[in-house]
Each structure stands twice: as C-alpha cells, then as structure tokens.
Scaffold this motif. Structure first.
Motif, mmCIF file in Angstrom:
data_model
loop_
_atom_site.group_PDB
_atom_site.id
_atom_site.type_symbol
_atom_site.label_atom_id
_atom_site.label_comp_id
_atom_site.label_asym_id
_atom_site.label_seq_id
_atom_site.Cartn_x
_atom_site.Cartn_y
_atom_site.Cartn_z
ATOM 1 N N THR A 1 7.212 -1.870 -6.022
ATOM 2 C CA THR A 1 5.790 -2.055 -5.711
ATOM 3 C C THR A 1 5.303 -3.413 -6.210
ATOM 4 O O THR A 1 4.593 -4.138 -5.498
ATOM 5 C CB THR A 1 4.963 -0.932 -6.363
ATOM 6 O OG1 THR A 1 5.457 0.337 -5.968
ATOM 7 C CG2 THR A 1 3.502 -1.053 -5.950
ATOM 8 N N LEU A 2 5.663 -3.769 -7.445
ATOM 9 C CA LEU A 2 5.274 -5.054 -8.004
ATOM 10 C C LEU A 2 5.802 -6.205 -7.146
ATOM 11 O O LEU A 2 5.096 -7.200 -6.904
ATOM 12 C CB LEU A 2 5.785 -5.179 -9.445
ATOM 13 C CG LEU A 2 5.160 -4.206 -10.462
ATOM 14 C CD1 LEU A 2 5.874 -4.325 -11.808
ATOM 15 C CD2 LEU A 2 3.664 -4.485 -10.627
ATOM 16 N N ALA B 1 0.832 -1.208 0.000
ATOM 17 C CA ALA B 1 0.000 0.000 0.000
ATOM 18 C C ALA B 1 0.866 1.258 0.000
ATOM 19 O O ALA B 1 0.601 2.223 -0.724
ATOM 20 C CB ALA B 1 -0.936 -0.017 1.218
ATOM 21 N N ARG B 2 1.882 1.261 0.845
ATOM 22 C CA ARG B 2 2.761 2.425 0.906
ATOM 23 C C ARG B 2 3.537 2.609 -0.407
ATOM 24 O O ARG B 2 3.762 3.728 -0.861
ATOM 25 C CB ARG B 2 3.736 2.285 2.068
ATOM 26 C CG ARG B 2 3.090 2.390 3.433
ATOM 27 C CD ARG B 2 4.125 2.270 4.557
ATOM 28 N NE ARG B 2 3.477 2.302 5.864
ATOM 29 C CZ ARG B 2 3.111 3.420 6.482
ATOM 30 N NH1 ARG B 2 3.334 4.591 5.914
ATOM 31 N NH2 ARG B 2 2.524 3.360 7.665
ATOM 32 N N ALA B 3 3.959 1.500 -1.005
ATOM 33 C CA ALA B 3 4.711 1.578 -2.255
ATOM 34 C C ALA B 3 3.840 2.130 -3.376
ATOM 35 O O ALA B 3 4.298 2.930 -4.208
ATOM 36 C CB ALA B 3 5.269 0.207 -2.625
ATOM 37 N N GLY C 1 4.026 4.345 -7.031
ATOM 38 C CA GLY C 1 3.112 3.994 -8.106
ATOM 39 C C GLY C 1 2.911 2.496 -8.206
ATOM 40 O O GLY C 1 3.745 1.706 -7.750
ATOM 41 N N ARG C 2 1.807 2.085 -8.844
ATOM 42 C CA ARG C 2 1.437 0.667 -8.899
ATOM 43 C C ARG C 2 2.432 -0.184 -9.667
ATOM 44 O O ARG C 2 2.566 -1.381 -9.398
ATOM 45 C CB ARG C 2 0.050 0.523 -9.563
ATOM 46 C CG ARG C 2 -1.110 0.935 -8.711
ATOM 47 C CD ARG C 2 -2.424 0.654 -9.461
ATOM 48 N NE ARG C 2 -2.554 -0.746 -9.818
ATOM 49 C CZ ARG C 2 -3.012 -1.708 -9.017
ATOM 50 N NH1 ARG C 2 -3.371 -1.396 -7.772
ATOM 51 N NH2 ARG C 2 -3.113 -2.962 -9.423
ATOM 52 N N GLU D 1 -2.105 -11.725 -7.084
ATOM 53 C CA GLU D 1 -1.011 -12.212 -7.929
ATOM 54 C C GLU D 1 -1.263 -11.925 -9.399
ATOM 55 O O GLU D 1 -0.365 -11.461 -10.125
ATOM 56 C CB GLU D 1 -0.820 -13.703 -7.712
ATOM 57 C CG GLU D 1 0.352 -14.291 -8.507
ATOM 58 C CD GLU D 1 0.496 -15.775 -8.255
ATOM 59 O OE1 GLU D 1 1.540 -16.169 -7.693
ATOM 60 O OE2 GLU D 1 -0.425 -16.541 -8.614
ATOM 61 N N GLN D 2 -2.488 -12.209 -9.895
ATOM 62 C CA GLN D 2 -2.788 -12.010 -11.309
ATOM 63 C C GLN D 2 -2.714 -10.543 -11.698
ATOM 64 O O GLN D 2 -2.213 -10.198 -12.768
ATOM 65 C CB GLN D 2 -4.172 -12.578 -11.631
ATOM 66 C CG GLN D 2 -4.236 -14.092 -11.629
ATOM 67 C CD GLN D 2 -3.210 -14.694 -12.592
ATOM 68 O OE1 GLN D 2 -3.061 -14.252 -13.739
ATOM 69 N NE2 GLN D 2 -2.473 -15.691 -12.104
ATOM 70 N N GLU D 3 -3.210 -9.673 -10.818
ATOM 71 C CA GLU D 3 -3.119 -8.237 -11.097
ATOM 72 C C GLU D 3 -1.651 -7.795 -11.164
ATOM 73 O O GLU D 3 -1.256 -7.005 -12.045
ATOM 74 C CB GLU D 3 -3.867 -7.445 -10.021
ATOM 75 C CG GLU D 3 -5.371 -7.590 -10.084
ATOM 76 C CD GLU D 3 -6.044 -6.869 -8.935
ATOM 77 O OE1 GLU D 3 -5.320 -6.398 -8.017
ATOM 78 O OE2 GLU D 3 -7.297 -6.773 -8.943
ATOM 79 N N ALA D 4 -0.846 -8.311 -10.255
ATOM 80 C CA ALA D 4 0.579 -7.947 -10.254
ATOM 81 C C ALA D 4 1.283 -8.494 -11.481
ATOM 82 O O ALA D 4 2.100 -7.804 -12.111
ATOM 83 C CB ALA D 4 1.244 -8.462 -8.982
#
Length: 1013
Positions: free
Chosen positions: A953-954, A940-942, A947-948, A977-980
């Motif tokens: 962050t990943l 969340a902080r990253a 940024g995402r 996991e899939q979103e990342a």
C-alpha cells in the motif's frame, strides 16, 4: 667380496652417498614408501623397484637381472613377494641359493609377514618389522643397513609429512571389506589411480573404477584402501547403490571424526561433508563409494576437499561429474592364470589357461569356479565339456553383462553346494529376495521361530547350521561376509551383513523352484514388515526406512495380501514424502496402484488409502492435473459409498482441495477446505492432528487468496496447537513455524518474521537435514526475510556471509535444483526469488535467464490463465524494462495485469502488485494520465484490502504521488507523498531501504513470489 658392486657413489660435493634399491611386491607398496622415507632422512639415495615375475621367465634369470640394480638391494619380504608368478617354494630356494648366496653383501631384507616363506630366504637375513611400533621398526631397519649412527640430513622430504607407518591403522577406519589375500594383478590400474589422486588439486581427487559386473571393481577399491590406507588418517567405505543408504552411511562418519552433532542423520551428514571439505580434523582422508551406478542420484553428495574419493560403478557418466574414469577390464590372460593357480594350486598352467579361456577371464566367475574345482575330482577338460554341453537345454545369456557360460557355470556350482551343505542353497535363495549388495540378515534372524517354514526354521535358529552354510558360500566366493566385529571364527552374528554380487543374485533368483520361491519370498516380506519402524513422520526413524526401501522391489511386496506388508508399503510411501524422496516414492506408488488394482480390485479400501499417499507425492512435484483426477474419483466414490463424514472421504476431500489450489482455483479450494475443517472438528475435536492438518490447509487457501491477516491468525493457532499436541521440534510444528513467519513477512512485519525464521532454520537443519525440502523452504524464507528487512536495520547473532540473502538464495536454488529437479514447484519458487534478487543487485543476465526459464516452465506445467504464469510475466517485464526494452516490457506487464485480474480478482495483492508495476511502465512510455488513474485506484484498493501501512500500500501511495507530480499537480503530490513517508517511518523505520528509496523518489516496484500450494 669380489664381484660385488660397492654400495656407494660420489655426490656432487665429492662425498660418498649410499644408494639403496628397494625391491617390493605391489601389495607392499606402503612398506616400500615408509622404508624409503626413513632412509632418505638419513641421506640415502633411494630407488624403488616393483617386483615383476612373468611366469614365462625363469626365476633365476629374474634374480640375476636384479643384481644390475644400483647400490645395495633391500627386499621387502612377504608372502606376496614369493607368490608372484606364482612360484613354488622349491623354485625360490633354488634361485636364492644360486644367485643370492654367492653375493650376500649386495642383498638385505626386512620382513613384514609372519607367514611361512621359502627356507632359503634366510640368506637375505631379513630383520622382522612386524608387531612393533614405528620407532623400533626404524631402529631395526637402520641397524640392518649399518646406518644406526647416520645423522638426520636436512632434505626436502623432511619439510613434508612423511608416510604413515604401515603397521599402524588410520585413526578412522570404517566398513572396508576384508583384504582379499588372493588378489592378483591390476598393477597398472593401481599406479594410474594412485598418481591421479596424488597429483589432483584439492577438491578434484576423484577416481571412478568403471566396468561391467563381475570384473572386480569392488575388490580393486578394497585392495587400494588396504594397500594405501596407511597414507591416510581416515578411510571410510560407503555403499552407494541408493541415495538414502549413501546418506545414512556417510552420516555415520560424524562421531568417528569427533563432530559434535545431534542424532539426526541429516545434521550428521551436513557436519561430515563440511569437515571433509575443510580438512578438519583430518585432511588426509579416503572415501570409497561402492556400487554408485546412478550418478544423478548422489553426485551432488560427493565430498570435496583435500582428501580423495574412489567410486566403483558400471556407469561411465561419472566422467561428467568431476571424476577421472579408469576402466576395469576383465583379467589379462596372465593375470587369470596366476589367479587361478593361486586359487586352485592343483591346476597346472595349461589347465588354468584353458579354464580362463572358457570363462572369458571374468574375475568373479574365475574365483567361484576355481575354488570348487580345487576341491573336486573333476578335471578342467571335463568341466569345460559341461560348460559347452550345458546342464540343460535352456542355456541363455542372462543379460548383456554376463558371459554366455555364466548360467551353466552356476548350475554346476549350485549342484556342488546342494550336495555338500544343502542349507547353503536355501540361504542363498533366501538372500535373493533382498536387493543385491548388502543383505541385512539380522532381519531374518530376528523373526520368531514359529513364523518360519520348517525348511528354514533350522537354518535361521541353529547357529551351527547357519555358520556352516555361510562358510560354505564364502569358501566358493558366492557371498562376502561384512562384519566390523567379527569373532575369531568369523561367524555371522545378528548385526552383520552378507554381500551378494548382483550377477550371483540374478542367476540364483532365476534358477529357483516355484515352491521355494513362494515360501522364501513370504519369509523376507514378513521380515521387512517386522522391521517397520511404524512412525514414518519421525526423522529419527528415517534410517530404518532407508534400510528397508531398497528391498521392497526384490521381495515383491506389492504381490502380498498380508495387511502388515501392505502397511509397510504405506509407511514407506509416507517416509518418502516427508523425507523428500519424491521421485522414488512416485515410482513405488505407480507400481503399487497398478498391482493392487489387479490384486484387490478397483474399489478395495486399501486402494483409496494408496491413492491418498500416491497423490501426496504427485502433488509435491506439481502434477496437479493428474492428482485432481485421482482425488476426485476417490472423493466421489467414498462420499457415495460411505457418506460425507467418513474419515477416508474427508482425507480425500482435503487432498482434492490441495489439487484445486495447485490448479489456481483458490475460491473452490477455500470452500472445500472450510467444509473439511468443520467436519473434522465435529468428528474429532480441535486437538486431533487431522483437524490441525485441515486447519493448516485452510490457512494455505487463505494465503493464496491474499487474506494475510486471517491466514496469520489461523496459522498461529495451528502452530501453537501442534507444538502442544506433538512436540516443538516435530516436523509439522516446524512447518507451521515457517508458514507463520511467511505470513508475518507478507504483512510487512519483517523483523518478527526474520527472528522466528532464523531459529526455525537452525532447528530444521538439525531435525530434517540440510537438503530436506522443508529445510530449503525455511532457508528460502529466511533469505527473503533478510532481503526485505534490509541490512541497515537487521541485527544477527553471527556474521556468516553464507547466511546473507544473496549467498543463501543461491545456495537454496542450487540445492533445490540438485535435490528436487529444475521443474519442481519449490525450485521454481527459489528461482523466482533469485531472479528478483539478481535483477536488483546488478546481475541482469542471470536474472533474465532465470526469469525466462520460470515463465517457460510455468507455461508448460500449468494451464493457461494460472496466476503463477501472470506473476512470472510481471517479473519478466521488470527485467525487460531494466535492459531498455520499454515497449516489450509495457506490453508484457499489461498482459500480466489483465491475466492476474481475471485469475484472482482486482483486490488481490498479486493484482495490486501487477498494477503497481504497470503504472510505472505506463509512466515510462509517456502514458502519464492512465498511470495516475491506475495508481490512484491501486492505492485505494490496497488500503481497503491490506491497510494503509502495508508495504505494498505504501508503495502504491508513493507511486501515485510520483504520477501526480508528473501531471504537475504538485500540491496534491506533496500531500500524498508526505503522508506516505510518515507512514513509512512509523512502519518500517527511517533507515529501511524502502523508506530511503521513497525519500529519494525512486519509483517503487513489486516482485511476484509464488506461494506453496
């Protein structure tokens, strides 16, 4: 002829094979080698016999013994052959008539000299080999031995390249001192040096002539170069007393080797070392490093390859650097006597022996004393009485290197010089305000006549008086003339140098009237100031500063109140900063600060300018506590006395911000950097170089705070402005490019970063030189860019394995340790990266050793709580995890996370990285719930700060998915996991190592990388 031995002997096959014994003086060894090779190619068996001529053995007996040699005796006739002993022409004529004349068929000769030889040498019927090519010389040699019709016989010698024809010079011959025609003895040393070098494996052919001052190390090396030079394609002589001078003179070899390089000597130096290492275009090379008394300064620059290196040094530590030490002692007594009698023919053998005893057989002193004794009416007994009685009552030993009688002997010689050519003493004294060794007299002769004192104006502006003074000093071997374009009369032109031995330098400098001292030192200071290139940031002008710097100490420039001389000191300090000569610069800065505070006062304006240059050098080596104290004193004083918007105050404040960054006080540094930049913009505008420097410093503060997007934009503006205001290849513009590429990499834009950095590395190598700190920074960032980019997606315009991440990181670290030292801030950055790379590529022992060293050095150098210490511990925890020390690793990463949070805050990328690693260790020791909490918070902080799709962050998102899976929340884990993974594909590509690892569910980690402060 009856009594003559037949010059043939049976071979194994029963056929007759001629034997020839070549008899030669050691001075003519190259001729003997060439003649022997030519004869062996015709099937002749050759025996080499070097001529020994002990003075106590009658010459007739020696020649009779020579008749015992095998086969025919071929004598290499030269003045050296007849001078050994030394022997008079009368002695030779008598011996030749008695021994050779009755049996002429046993003897033959070739002449390699045009000098006068004993008249009875005609009995040898020498054939002349001078002033002709190799083919004609060989034809005459074979004809003299009745071998003209002998066919070439296949032998092992013909499978190798034979010796070069001695009358032909090497293809490249540079800066070698003139041959000393009075050189005597040293044959065992020559033999040992020659055999050592010939037997050495490629890369190991290094010999050091080691001994005290005045024993003739330089003369020995010069004679070796002349005696064996014909066996090499390249012979190059380098003054190695200072690293900067050595680098410059070795780089001058580049055009001689036909290497295509730019004008910058850093690029030339790299090309020369590479060419010598490869043996292309020449594999037979000899490099002489003269006066290399500080091995730690230049050992790393000694070339390796198929050639040979000779070093002269007073320092025996060369034995620790892949060199064979050969000690050069004082002369043996018979060598002393032979030398004195050649130098002073009027002296008898007993006289020479007494003189040698009084002067302790020291070659330099023998040379100088015998020279003027030969021209004097003074007897040796009277001279020795002067030595023993002293010219004055203050006869002291100047140093441990000097014989007790040296000062007295010099007083006598100076009196002689003063009586004959007084100007020679003025010249000699003037030279002692330069460093010993090579004296750049052209700097003196370029001075305007109206700036010279009357005593010296005539000497420096009257060519006849100048040459008379120089020749007088040369006659008594007080100086050596070094010229590569000498005229027939060997006069000193503006571009030539005099060589002054350090023993002579010290004693003459000590024995000088105060009036001359004051007058002469001002002349040399003015000459050095006039030679100031004025632009210390321009690498093209660094050779000029490299020539000046060694002389600053001896001209005592720090005692001068002349503004031009003090400006020279500032420029030299700035040159040392930009060229990476930090240690030498710090020494000069320390001395300058002490001297000028006493000379000018604590608050003189030039003191604050000096502190600026001095703290730059200290800051470059990481001495932040010291620089912070100096900078704060300057800031407080200048703000109080001149106001906050004074330019000197702003410069000091910018330095203080740098100190705060080094101390880890990043918020304070940012605040001060912002204020300084705003003030510069108000006073000077956006396009002044000082404004751009302040803008660059602001970017550094932002980067250290983890605000990478802001940093990138500020650095882009700075880079573009510097390119426009200065030039694209200006050192500052190139530095901005490095910083910009670092910012791109820290943002995960690896391909862009690698593309920019690849071009930047090439340009830094050309402009700054391969081992300049800025070039090392550039290469380091290129290696890390390629490491982060991954092999699969990376394309290159070359396939040089040395440019791969691993070899490049290793090379950068090795050169950083060598050039900067193991504790330099840059070296520690390089060591950190190398440790991380080694950990991931299987060399866990190297990774651990480097990591432990980095942690230990940061703990000593930095205050407790510094973020670099926490980051280094975080890296160490990963290594401990990999070797199975789970509990220790877990405790260490938790400590690092706590310390990093305290140092830079929860949202800093460094803290987020520590948290990522800490979550992995929590998971590993079974604390799954706390691991999941940490990765959730970290992700969340990253997302908020980076940024995402930032790589960190990943990684945090992938780690959180793993922790959710460990808690058996499979549906949420799959979603995260899939979103990342989708963002990994979009950001880095599906073939990037990070993406591949994420798909394989390999737990991600983070490497701490210290940043330039």
């Amino acid at each position: 002829m009856s009594g003559a031995r037949k010059p043939v002997e049976p071979t194994e096959g029963g056929t007759a094979r001629q034997t020839v014994t070549i008899h030669y003086a050691g001075f003519n060894r190259a001729w003997a080698a060439w003649v022997g090779d030519r004869l062996e190619r015709r099937g002749v068996r050759v025996v080499h016999l070097r001529w020994e001529s002990p003075a106590e053995v009658p010459l007739v007996d020696l020649l009779r013994d020579l008749r015992l040699a095998e086969g025919r005796i071929l004598i290499i006739v030269s003045e050296w052959y007849f001078q050994l002993g030394p022997r008079t022409h009368e002695e030779w004529n008598e011996a030749l008539r008695e021994v050779v004349a009755p049996d002429p068929s046993r003897f033959a000769a070739v002449s390699v000299t045009t000098a006068t030889v004993p008249s009875a040498a005609a009995v040898l019927a020498p054939v002349d080999l001078t002033n002709m090519g190799a083919e004609e010389a060989e034809r005459r040699l074979l004809d003299r031995l009745d071998l003209s019709s002998a066919p070439l016989v296949p032998t092992a010698s013909q499978e190798r390249r034979g010796p070069r024809f001695p009358a032909s010079m090497p293809d490249v011959w540079g800066a070698v001192p003139r041959r000393n025609t009075r050189f005597t003895g040293r044959e065992p040393l020559f033999n040992e040096a020659y055999s050592t070098l010939q037997r050495a494996d490629p890369g190991a052919g290094v010999v050091t002539f080691h001994g005290m001052s005045g024993v003739g190390k330089t003369q020995l090396a010069a004679e070796y170069a002349h005696r064996f030079g014909s066996e090499y394609d390249v012979v190059w002589w380098v003054n190695a007393e200072k690293r900067v001078t050595y680098r410059r003179q070795l780089a001058e070899l580049a055009p001689k080797l036909g290497l295509q390089t730019g004008q910058e000597y850093g690029e030339r130096l790299r090309a020369v070392r590479d060419a010598l290492r490869r043996g292309d275009p020449y594999s037979r090379w000899l490099l002489v490093l003269d006066g290399a008394d500080e091995p730690d300064q230049i050992w790393d620059l000694v070339p390796t390859g198929p050639g040979h290196v000779i070093i002269t040094s007073r320092n025996p530590e060369w034995g620790e650097h892949n060199s064979r030490l050969l000690e050069v002692p004082v002369y043996a007594r018979d060598e002393s006597v032979a030398f004195i009698r050649r130098r002073a023919p009027r002296l008898s053998e007993p006289d020479a022996d007494q003189l040698a005893d009084a002067l302790e057989d020291l070659p330099l002193l023998l040379d100088q004393t015998a020279g003027w004794l030969n021209d004097s009416d003074l007897s040796v007994r009277e001279y020795i009485a002067l030595l023993e009685g002293g010219i004055d009552s203050d006869v002291v030993k100047v140093s441990a290197d000097f014989p007790l009688a040296f000062q007295t002997a010099w007083s006598i010689l100076l009196n002689k010089l003063r009586e004959t050519v007084p100007a020679s003493v003025d010249l000699l004294r003037l030279c002692t305000f330069f460093a010993p060794g090579f004296i750049p007299v052209r700097l003196l002769k370029e001075m305007p006549a109206d700036e010279l004192p009357e005593q010296l104006a005539g000497l420096l502006n009257d060519p006849l008086l100048w040459n008379k003074a120089v020749n007088q000093l040369r006659t008594y071997s007080v100086v050596r003339l070094e010229s590569h374009e000498a005229s027939v009369d060997e006069s000193v032109s503006g571009g030539e140098s005099l060589y002054l031995h350090r023993m002579v330098h010290q004693i003459v400098h000590k024995d000088m009237p105060d009036s001359d001292r004051r007058e002469f030192v001002d002349v040399v200071r003015s000459a050095l100031a006039a030679a100031d290139p004025r632009r210390p940031t321009d690498p093209d002008l660094w050779p000029g500063y490299a020539e000046i710097v060694p002389h600053l100490k001896y001209a005592d420039v720090l005692k001068s109140t002349d503004r031009q001389v003090q400006r020279l000191v500032f420029n030299c300090l700035r040159y040392m900063y930009f060229s990476g000569e930090y240690r030498a610069g710090i020494k000069l800065g320390e001395r300058a600060l002490e001297s000028w505070r006493a000379l000018l006062g604590e608050t003189h304006p030039r003191i604050w300018e000096l502190i600026y240059h001095y703290t730059n050098l200290l800051r470059a080596v990481g001495d932040y506590a010291r620089t912070e104290a100096l900078s704060r004193t300057a800031v407080d004083y200048l703000r109080e006395e001149r106001g906050p918007h004074d330019l000197e105050h702003l410069r000091a404040a910018a330095g203080l911000a740098g100190d705060l960054r080094g101390l880890g006080r990043y918020e304070e540094a940012l605040e001060l950097s912002q204020w300084v930049l705003a003030a510069y913009r108000e006073l000077l505008g956006d396009q002044d170089s000082r404004t751009l420097n302040a803008q660059n410093n602001l970017a550094v503060s932002l980067r250290l705070l983890g605000r990478y997007e802001e940093t990138l934009e500020v650095e882009r503006q700075t880079m573009e402005a510097r390119r426009q205001l200065l030039r694209p290849r200006h050192p500052w513009a190139l530095s901005s490019e490095i910083a910009y590429a670092v910012d791109l990499r820290l943002l995960g834009r690896y391909a862009e970063a690698e593309s920019i950095q690849r071009k930047n590395v090439r340009e830094n190598r050309i402009v700054m030189g391969r081992d300049n700190p800025q070039t090392l920074r550039a290469e380091h960032n290129l290696a890390v860019c390629r490491y982060r980019l991954g092999d699969r997606d990376r394309t290159r315009d070359h396939a040089d394995e040395r440019e791969e991440p691993g070899p490049l990181l290793s090379s950068v670290l090795e050169r950083g340790e060598r050039v900067l030292g193991e504790t330099h801030p840059l070296t520690l950055i390089f060591a950190t990266s190398q440790s991380c790379y080694a950990r991931e590529h299987g060399d866990i022992d190297q990774a651990r050793e480097l990591s432990e060293a980095v942690v230990a050095r940061y703990e000593v150098m930095l205050a407790a709580g510094h973020p670099f210490i926490a980051g280094a511990r975080a890296n160490q925890a990963l290594i401990l995890r990999n070797v199975g020390e789970r509990e220790h690793s877990h405790a260490l990463i938790e400590q690092a996370l706590s310390e990093m949070t305290e140092a830079v805050g929860k949202d800093h990328p460094w803290t987020l990285g520590c948290a990522l690693n800490a979550s992995a260790l929590r998971n590993l020791v079974g604390d799954v719930e706390r691991a999941a909490d940490l990765t959730k918070d970290t992700a969340a902080r990253a997302i908020e700060s980076l940024g995402r799709t930032h790589p960190l962050t990943l990684s945090a998102r992938i780690a959180h998915a793993a922790d959710l899976r460990a808690l058996r929340d499979r549906r949420q884990a799959e979603k995260v996991e899939q979103e990342a993974l989708s963002d990994f594909d979009a950001t880095l590509g599906n073939r990037h190592p990070h993406t591949v690892s994420a798909r394989a569910r390999t737990r991600p980690h983070w490497d701490f990388e210290p940043q330039i402060t």
